[in-house]
Design a protein around this motif. Structure first.
Motif, PDB file in Angstrom:
ATOM      1  N   TYR A  20     -13.348   6.032  13.787  1.00 46.52           N
ATOM      2  CA  TYR A  20     -12.611   7.150  13.194  1.00 46.52           C
ATOM      3  C   TYR A  20     -11.175   6.740  12.875  1.00 46.52           C
ATOM      4  CZ  TYR A  20      -9.422  11.147  13.742  1.00 46.52           C
ATOM      5  OH  TYR A  20      -8.390  12.034  13.621  1.00 46.52           O
ATOM      6  N   ALA A  21     -10.538   6.052  13.811  1.00 38.91           N
ATOM      7  CA  ALA A  21      -9.147   5.634  13.618  1.00 38.91           C
ATOM      8  C   ALA A  21      -9.019   4.659  12.446  1.00 38.91           C
ATOM      9  CB  ALA A  21      -8.621   4.987  14.902  1.00 38.91           C
ATOM     10  N   PHE A  22      -9.891   3.656  12.394  1.00 37.36           N
ATOM     11  CA  PHE A  22      -9.879   2.713  11.286  1.00 37.36           C
ATOM     12  C   PHE A  22     -10.064   3.442   9.962  1.00 37.36           C
ATOM     13  CE2 PHE A  22     -10.756  -0.895  14.217  1.00 37.36           C
ATOM     14  CZ  PHE A  22      -9.881  -1.818  13.672  1.00 37.36           C
ATOM     15  N   GLY A  23     -11.016   4.369   9.933  1.00 37.96           N
ATOM     16  CA  GLY A  23     -11.308   5.090   8.701  1.00 37.96           C
ATOM     17  C   GLY A  23     -10.146   5.923   8.221  1.00 37.96           C
ATOM     18  N   ALA A  24      -9.502   6.671   9.144  1.00 35.59           N
ATOM     19  CA  ALA A  24      -8.377   7.520   8.764  1.00 35.59           C
ATOM     20  C   ALA A  24      -7.208   6.690   8.238  1.00 35.59           C
ATOM     21  CB  ALA A  24      -7.945   8.370   9.949  1.00 35.59           C
ATOM     22  N   LEU A  25      -6.947   5.550   8.893  1.00 31.91           N
ATOM     23  CA  LEU A  25      -5.845   4.695   8.458  1.00 31.91           C
ATOM     24  C   LEU A  25      -6.124   4.055   7.101  1.00 31.91           C
ATOM     25  CD1 LEU A  25      -4.893   2.950  11.815  1.00 31.91           C
ATOM     26  CD2 LEU A  25      -3.529   4.610  10.545  1.00 31.91           C
ATOM     27  N   ALA A  26      -7.389   3.781   6.805  1.00 30.23           N
ATOM     28  CA  ALA A  26      -7.735   3.192   5.505  1.00 30.23           C
ATOM     29  C   ALA A  26      -7.735   4.245   4.408  1.00 30.23           C
ATOM     30  CB  ALA A  26      -9.102   2.519   5.579  1.00 30.23           C
ATOM     31  N   GLN A  27      -8.129   5.469   4.747  1.00 29.70           N
ATOM     32  CA  GLN A  27      -8.208   6.501   3.710  1.00 29.70           C
ATOM     33  C   GLN A  27      -6.832   6.978   3.259  1.00 29.70           C
ATOM     34  OE1 GLN A  27      -9.697  10.378   4.766  1.00 29.70           O
ATOM     35  NE2 GLN A  27     -10.691  10.657   2.783  1.00 29.70           N
ATOM     36  N   LYS A  28      -5.873   7.023   4.168  1.00 29.08           N
ATOM     37  CA  LYS A  28      -4.546   7.544   3.830  1.00 29.08           C
ATOM     38  C   LYS A  28      -3.926   6.844   2.621  1.00 29.08           C
ATOM     39  CE  LYS A  28      -0.638   9.777   4.415  1.00 29.08           C
ATOM     40  NZ  LYS A  28      -0.495  11.200   4.087  1.00 29.08           N
ATOM     41  N   PRO A  29      -3.816   5.520   2.585  1.00 29.56           N
ATOM     42  CA  PRO A  29      -3.239   4.872   1.390  1.00 29.56           C
ATOM     43  C   PRO A  29      -4.142   4.984   0.164  1.00 29.56           C
ATOM     44  CG  PRO A  29      -4.005   3.217   2.957  1.00 29.56           C
ATOM     45  CD  PRO A  29      -4.080   4.533   3.656  1.00 29.56           C
ATOM     46  N   ALA A  30      -5.457   5.073   0.382  1.00 34.95           N
ATOM     47  CA  ALA A  30      -6.369   5.199  -0.758  1.00 34.95           C
ATOM     48  C   ALA A  30      -6.161   6.516  -1.494  1.00 34.95           C
ATOM     49  CB  ALA A  30      -7.813   5.092  -0.279  1.00 34.95           C
ATOM     50  N   LEU A  31      -5.740   7.553  -0.768  1.00 32.65           N
ATOM     51  CA  LEU A  31      -5.551   8.869  -1.379  1.00 32.65           C
ATOM     52  C   LEU A  31      -4.381   8.906  -2.355  1.00 32.65           C
ATOM     53  CD1 LEU A  31      -6.271  11.165   1.696  1.00 32.65           C
ATOM     54  CD2 LEU A  31      -7.539  11.133  -0.456  1.00 32.65           C
ATOM     55  N   LYS A  32      -3.539   7.876  -2.344  1.00 33.30           N
ATOM     56  CA  LYS A  32      -2.459   7.810  -3.325  1.00 33.30           C
ATOM     57  C   LYS A  32      -2.990   7.535  -4.726  1.00 33.30           C
ATOM     58  CE  LYS A  32       0.932   5.998  -0.007  1.00 33.30           C
ATOM     59  NZ  LYS A  32       1.830   4.853   0.330  1.00 33.30           N
ATOM     60  N   HIS A  33      -4.227   7.059  -4.813  1.00 34.26           N
ATOM     61  CA  HIS A  33      -4.776   6.622  -6.088  1.00 34.26           C
ATOM     62  C   HIS A  33      -5.940   7.481  -6.573  1.00 34.26           C
ATOM     63  CE1 HIS A  33      -2.457   2.883  -5.574  1.00 34.26           C
ATOM     64  NE2 HIS A  33      -2.837   2.942  -4.301  1.00 34.26           N
ATOM     65  N   MET A  34      -6.289   8.539  -5.835  1.00 33.00           N
ATOM     66  CA  MET A  34      -7.417   9.371  -6.257  1.00 33.00           C
ATOM     67  C   MET A  34      -7.326  10.746  -5.612  1.00 33.00           C
ATOM     68  SD  MET A  34     -10.364   7.508  -3.964  1.00 33.00           S
ATOM     69  CE  MET A  34      -9.486   5.939  -3.997  1.00 33.00           C
TER      70      MET A  34
END
Length: 307
Positions: A167-181
Motif C-alpha cells: 500500500y505504501a509503495f503504491g501510494a508513493l508511486a501514484q502521487k507523482p503520476a497524478l500530476k500527469h493524468m
C-alpha cells in the motif's frame, strides 16, 4: 476566474466508507474465491466500470516516466496488495486485518526516508516501535477461538504487514503520476495493469464463478464497483490535491468502520487483545506524523503534530 471547489474531505469520507466495507466483502467471499482469482475478478469489474468515465479514446495516455509509475503502482498496489490482503483475510477477521494494514503510512515514511532523503527522525523510530508492538499483540490474539479463526493466523498477520508495505509503495508511486493524468484515468490504468498481472488466475476465476452463488457473485461485483472503481477514484481525487500523509491519515478511520460493518454483517468482533494492539498501531502511526520544530534558541525544541 472561477476555480473548482475542493471536495477532498467528502471524497476521502467516501473512500473510508467503501474501503472499510471491502474488508468485510473480502472476508464474506473468502471461502468461494481464492486470493488471486478474487483480485482478478474485482479489478476486471472495476476497469469495466471505469472505462466510460476514463474516456481512453479521447484522453491522451501517459508515456515515459508517468507510464512507468502507473505500471509500478498497478503491479504493487492493485495487484500484489490485493492478493496479500485477500490471503490474509482467510486467517483474520475483517476488523483485525484493517487495523494491521493501517500501519501502511509508517512504511510510506520509511520509504520516503530512503528515496527522498528525508531521514529517520526520532518520532518515526519511536512510532514504528509502538506500532509494531501493536502488531505483535494482534498476532498473539489472533488464535483466540472467539474470533472464529481456525488456521495459522500468524501467516495472516505477516500477509497484512506485507499488504501495508505494498500500500505504501503504491501510494508513493501514484502521487507523482497524478500530476500527469486525471484521477479516474489513473485508477483505470492501475486496474488494467492489475488485470494483466493477475491473468494467470483466470482459469481459477472461471472455475470458481461456475460454483459461486448469486450472493458471492454480488459481493464480487460490489468489490469491483464500489471499493475499487469508486473508492480508488475518490482517493485519487483527494491525493491529487493534498499530501500523501494527509490523505493516508484519514484512512485511520477505516479499522473502526470496518469493525462495525463486520460486526453487523458477519457477526465478527476482534479479540480484546487485538483491540489493544490496534490502538497501539494507530498511536504509533500518529507519533510518526509528529515533527520536531526548532526555536530560535538552539538548546530548546518543540514537538508538534504535522499539519
Amino acid at each position: 476566474m472561477k476555480t473548482d471547489r475542493d471536495l477532498s474531505l467528502p471524497a476521502l469520507l467516501v473512500t473510508v466508507a467503501v474501503w472499510a466495507s471491502a474488508f468485510v466483502g473480502i472476508r464474506a467471499v473468502g471461502d468461494t474465491f481464492s486470493p488471486g482469482s478474487l483480485t482478478l475478478g474485482r479489478l476486471a469489474v472495476g476497469a469495466l466500470a471505469l472505462t466510460f468515465f476514463a474516456r481512453p479514446r479521447s484522453t491522451a495516455l501517459p508515456t515515459g516516466r508517468p507510464l512507468l509509475l502507473v505500471a509500478l503502482y498497478g503491479v504493487v498496489w492493485f495487484g500484489a496488495y490485493n492478493i496479500a490482503l485477500n490471503a490474509a483475510e482467510r486467517d483474520l477477521d475483517a476488523g483485525t486485518t484493517a487495523l494491521i494494514v493501517n500501519v501502511g503510512p509508517i512504511f510510506a515514511a520509511v520509504i520516503a526516508g530512503f528515496l527522498y532523503r528525508e531521514g529517520f527522525p526520532r518520532p518515526l523510530m519511536i512510532g514504528m516501535g509502538i506500532a509494531f508492538g501493536g502488531v505483535i499483540l494482534i498476532a498473539l490474539s489472533a488464535d483466540n477461538p472467539s474470533t472464529g479463526v481456525e488456521t495459522a493466523s500468524t501467516t495472516g498477520v505477516l500477509l497484512c504487514v506485507a499488504a501495508a508495505a505494498f500500500y505504501a509503495f503504491g501510494a508513493l508511486a501514484q502521487k507523482p503520476a497524478l500530476k500527469h493524468m486525471q484521477p479516474v484515468m489513473s485508477v483505470w490504468l492501475g486496474c488494467l495493469v492489475g488485470v494483466v498481472v493477475c491473468l494467470p488466475f483466470a482459469p481459477a476465476l472461471v472455475a470458481e464463478l461456475g460454483s459461486a452463488s448469486a450472493h458471492d457473485i454480488g459481493w464480487l461485483v460490489y468489490l469491483g464497483v464500489f471499493p475499487t472503481a469508486i473508492g480508488f477514484s475518490t482517493w485519487s481525487y483527494a491525493l491529487k490535491r493534498i499530501s500523501t500523509g494527509q490523505a493516508a491519515s484519514t484512512t485511520y478511520l477505516v479499522p473502526a468502520v470496518a469493525t462495525l460493518i463486520s460486526w453487523a454483517v458477519l457477526d465478527e468482533v476482534p479479540a480484546a487483545l487485538a483491540f489493544v494492539g490496534g490502538v497501539l498501531c494507530l498511536v504509533g502511526v500518529a507519533i510518526t506524523r509528529l515533527k520536531i520544530r526548532r526555536r530560535s534558541t538552539p538548546s530548546r525544541t518543540l514537538t508538534t503534530p504535522a499539519s
